[in-house]
Design a protein around this motif. Structure first.
Motif, PDB file in Angstrom:
ATOM      1  N   ASP A  93      11.935 -14.761  57.375  1.00 11.57           N
ATOM      2  CA  ASP A  93      13.278 -14.896  56.843  1.00 11.57           C
ATOM      3  C   ASP A  93      13.660 -13.587  56.179  1.00 11.57           C
ATOM      4  N   VAL A  94      14.949 -13.250  56.220  1.00 12.12           N
ATOM      5  CA  VAL A  94      15.461 -12.028  55.605  1.00 12.12           C
ATOM      6  C   VAL A  94      16.345 -12.436  54.435  1.00 12.12           C
ATOM      7  N   VAL A  95      16.192 -11.729  53.313  1.00 14.01           N
ATOM      8  CA  VAL A  95      17.006 -11.964  52.129  1.00 14.01           C
ATOM      9  C   VAL A  95      17.724 -10.662  51.796  1.00 14.01           C
ATOM     10  N   ILE A  96      19.053 -10.722  51.773  1.00 22.03           N
ATOM     11  CA  ILE A  96      19.870  -9.522  51.540  1.00 22.03           C
ATOM     12  C   ILE A  96      20.670  -9.719  50.261  1.00 22.03           C
ATOM     13  N   LYS A  97      20.448  -8.819  49.289  1.00 24.82           N
ATOM     14  CA  LYS A  97      21.095  -8.962  47.986  1.00 24.82           C
ATOM     15  C   LYS A  97      22.141  -7.900  47.701  1.00 24.82           C
ATOM     16  N   SER A  98      22.429  -7.041  48.666  1.00 27.21           N
ATOM     17  CA  SER A  98      23.364  -5.948  48.440  1.00 27.21           C
ATOM     18  C   SER A  98      24.062  -5.596  49.745  1.00 27.21           C
ATOM     19  N   THR A  99      25.163  -4.867  49.629  1.00 27.02           N
ATOM     20  CA  THR A  99      25.817  -4.334  50.818  1.00 27.02           C
ATOM     21  C   THR A  99      25.175  -3.015  51.224  1.00 27.02           C
ATOM     22  N   GLU A 100      24.194  -2.578  50.442  1.00 21.88           N
ATOM     23  CA  GLU A 100      23.542  -1.303  50.683  1.00 21.88           C
ATOM     24  C   GLU A 100      22.031  -1.487  50.861  1.00 21.88           C
ATOM     25  N   MET A 101      21.421  -0.572  51.570  1.00 23.44           N
ATOM     26  CA  MET A 101      19.971  -0.567  51.760  1.00 23.44           C
ATOM     27  C   MET A 101      19.442   0.707  51.121  1.00 23.44           C
ATOM     28  N   GLY A 102      18.655   0.536  50.082  1.00 23.84           N
ATOM     29  CA  GLY A 102      18.136   1.693  49.363  1.00 23.84           C
ATOM     30  C   GLY A 102      19.088   2.126  48.261  1.00 23.84           C
ATOM     31  N   THR A 103      18.827   3.294  47.724  1.00 28.75           N
ATOM     32  CA  THR A 103      19.669   3.841  46.666  1.00 28.75           C
ATOM     33  C   THR A 103      20.091   5.247  47.047  1.00 28.75           C
ATOM     34  N   GLY A 104      21.160   5.690  46.424  1.00 26.62           N
ATOM     35  CA  GLY A 104      21.653   7.030  46.714  1.00 26.62           C
ATOM     36  C   GLY A 104      23.104   6.988  47.120  1.00 26.62           C
ATOM     37  N   ASP A 105      23.478   7.906  47.985  1.00 23.35           N
ATOM     38  CA  ASP A 105      24.854   8.020  48.442  1.00 23.35           C
ATOM     39  C   ASP A 105      25.330   6.694  49.036  1.00 23.35           C
ATOM     40  N   GLU A 106      26.461   6.182  48.528  1.00 23.32           N
ATOM     41  CA  GLU A 106      26.963   4.868  48.939  1.00 23.32           C
ATOM     42  C   GLU A 106      27.258   4.794  50.432  1.00 23.32           C
ATOM     43  N   ALA A 107      27.871   5.825  50.986  1.00 18.60           N
ATOM     44  CA  ALA A 107      28.177   5.805  52.419  1.00 18.60           C
ATOM     45  C   ALA A 107      26.895   5.715  53.247  1.00 18.60           C
ATOM     46  N   LEU A 108      25.870   6.438  52.829  1.00 18.89           N
ATOM     47  CA  LEU A 108      24.592   6.417  53.543  1.00 18.89           C
ATOM     48  C   LEU A 108      23.925   5.049  53.434  1.00 18.89           C
ATOM     49  N   THR A 109      23.841   4.511  52.211  1.00 15.51           N
ATOM     50  CA  THR A 109      23.113   3.254  52.026  1.00 15.51           C
ATOM     51  C   THR A 109      23.834   2.069  52.665  1.00 15.51           C
ATOM     52  N   GLN A 110      25.173   2.107  52.702  1.00 14.82           N
ATOM     53  CA  GLN A 110      25.902   1.062  53.413  1.00 14.82           C
ATOM     54  C   GLN A 110      25.681   1.189  54.919  1.00 14.82           C
TER      55      GLN A 110
END
Length: 111
Positions: free
Chosen positions: A4-21
């Motif tokens: 199962d996958v659990v997603i808690k954010s619109t982003e993956m990782g931290t840093g530049d928002e455009a990159l993490t989204q």
């Protein structure tokens, strides 16, 4: 092995928002291309925004839904962000259901 996958954010990782989204959208897209799809994808906190109208991930999430993946958004979070009328894929879930899914899962993945 089921997972199962659990997603808690619109982003993956931290840093530049455009990159993490972009990374999160790429992750979700990659799930559509794998033979080993998750049984459930649970969205909570900011992650529920990915299941709402206007999300770049919608086409991929709809494809996963059609492939039999259970797409679940936290009802408390949907209410908090006032997305009830904007959900475009899957359904709402309760915290009790989230606990049951995670407790019975062979593997829980947090991208």
């Amino acid at each position: 092995m089921a997972y199962d996958v659990v997603i808690k954010s619109t982003e993956m990782g931290t840093g530049d928002e455009a990159l993490t989204q972009n990374l999160m959208n790429a992750y979700i897209h990659s799930l559509t291309e794998t033979d080993k799809k998750p049984k459930n994808i649970i969205f909570y906190a900011e992650g529920v925004k990915l299941t709402a109208k206007g999300s770049e991930a919608l086409d991929d999430l709809k494809e996963l839904d059609k492939a039999g993946v259970n797409i679940l958004s936290c009802g408390i979070c949907v209410d908090y962000f006032e997305l009830t009328d904007k959900l475009a894929v899957g359904g709402n879930t309760t915290m009790g259901e989230v606990v049951d899914i995670m407790a019975s899962s062979d593997n829980v993945v947090y991208p």
